[in-house]
Design a protein around this motif. Structure first.
Motif, mmCIF file in Angstrom:
data_model
loop_
_atom_site.group_PDB
_atom_site.id
_atom_site.type_symbol
_atom_site.label_atom_id
_atom_site.label_comp_id
_atom_site.label_asym_id
_atom_site.label_seq_id
_atom_site.Cartn_x
_atom_site.Cartn_y
_atom_site.Cartn_z
ATOM 1 N N ASP A 19 -5.665 1.135 3.316
ATOM 2 C CA ASP A 19 -4.701 0.070 3.562
ATOM 3 C C ASP A 19 -3.388 0.484 2.914
ATOM 4 O O ASP A 19 -3.217 0.378 1.693
ATOM 5 C CB ASP A 19 -5.207 -1.255 2.995
ATOM 6 N N LYS A 20 -2.468 0.982 3.719
ATOM 7 C CA LYS A 20 -1.222 1.518 3.200
ATOM 8 C C LYS A 20 -0.379 0.432 2.548
ATOM 9 O O LYS A 20 0.250 0.658 1.518
ATOM 10 C CB LYS A 20 -0.437 2.194 4.336
ATOM 11 N N ALA A 21 -0.367 -0.778 3.121
ATOM 12 C CA ALA A 21 0.440 -1.867 2.575
ATOM 13 C C ALA A 21 -0.049 -2.247 1.181
ATOM 14 O O ALA A 21 0.758 -2.455 0.263
ATOM 15 C CB ALA A 21 0.393 -3.066 3.507
ATOM 16 N N ALA A 22 -1.329 -2.338 0.979
ATOM 17 C CA ALA A 22 -1.863 -2.689 -0.335
ATOM 18 C C ALA A 22 -1.598 -1.579 -1.335
ATOM 19 O O ALA A 22 -1.319 -1.839 -2.504
ATOM 20 C CB ALA A 22 -3.352 -2.961 -0.233
ATOM 21 N N LEU A 23 -1.652 -0.336 -0.897
ATOM 22 C CA LEU A 23 -1.406 0.787 -1.790
ATOM 23 C C LEU A 23 0.047 0.798 -2.248
ATOM 24 O O LEU A 23 0.327 0.981 -3.436
ATOM 25 C CB LEU A 23 -1.752 2.104 -1.091
ATOM 26 N N THR A 24 0.993 0.592 -1.342
ATOM 27 C CA THR A 24 2.402 0.591 -1.731
ATOM 28 C C THR A 24 2.724 -0.611 -2.607
ATOM 29 O O THR A 24 3.522 -0.509 -3.534
ATOM 30 C CB THR A 24 3.315 0.596 -0.491
ATOM 31 N N ALA A 25 2.078 -1.768 -2.365
ATOM 32 C CA ALA A 25 2.322 -2.950 -3.192
ATOM 33 C C ALA A 25 1.811 -2.719 -4.606
ATOM 34 O O ALA A 25 2.484 -3.079 -5.582
ATOM 35 C CB ALA A 25 1.652 -4.171 -2.573
ATOM 36 N N SER A 26 0.644 -2.103 -4.759
ATOM 37 C CA SER A 26 0.122 -1.864 -6.103
ATOM 38 C C SER A 26 0.942 -0.785 -6.810
ATOM 39 O O SER A 26 1.133 -0.848 -8.020
ATOM 40 C CB SER A 26 -1.349 -1.457 -6.049
ATOM 41 N N THR A 27 1.469 0.188 -6.083
ATOM 42 C CA THR A 27 2.310 1.209 -6.678
ATOM 43 C C THR A 27 3.612 0.591 -7.181
ATOM 44 O O THR A 27 4.092 0.912 -8.266
ATOM 45 C CB THR A 27 2.619 2.331 -5.655
ATOM 46 N N ARG A 28 4.166 -0.306 -6.406
ATOM 47 C CA ARG A 28 5.402 -0.974 -6.822
ATOM 48 C C ARG A 28 5.163 -1.846 -8.048
ATOM 49 O O ARG A 28 5.997 -1.911 -8.952
ATOM 50 C CB ARG A 28 5.961 -1.828 -5.678
#
Length: 69
Positions: free
Chosen positions: A54-63
């Motif tokens: 899930d790319k969206a969840a990965l970028t949100a957790s990275t942010r």
């Protein structure tokens, strides 16, 4: 009975015994498989070994990690 006849007899008996043992082993294996309880298959929609990416969840957790630092 000469030596050649004796050797031929030994080889033939060895081959026949090997075949009989193979058949007995195969039957024992099938009987053992039949005695085991059937495993219940989990839901087909569930993934057994992998998690969907899930790319969206990965970028949100990275942010969120970057914001804490």
């Amino acid at each position: 009975m000469n030596v050649v006849d004796l050797l031929i007899t030994i080889v033939v008996v060895t081959i026949l015994v090997t075949i009989v043992l193979a058949v007995i082993t195969y039957v024992a294996y099938k009987l053992r498989l039949a005695r085991q309880p059937a495993k219940e298959i989990e839901g087909e929609e569930e993934l057994r070994f992998f998690v969907k990416y899930d790319k969206a969840a990965l970028t949100a957790s990275t942010r969120s990690h970057a914001a804490k630092a």
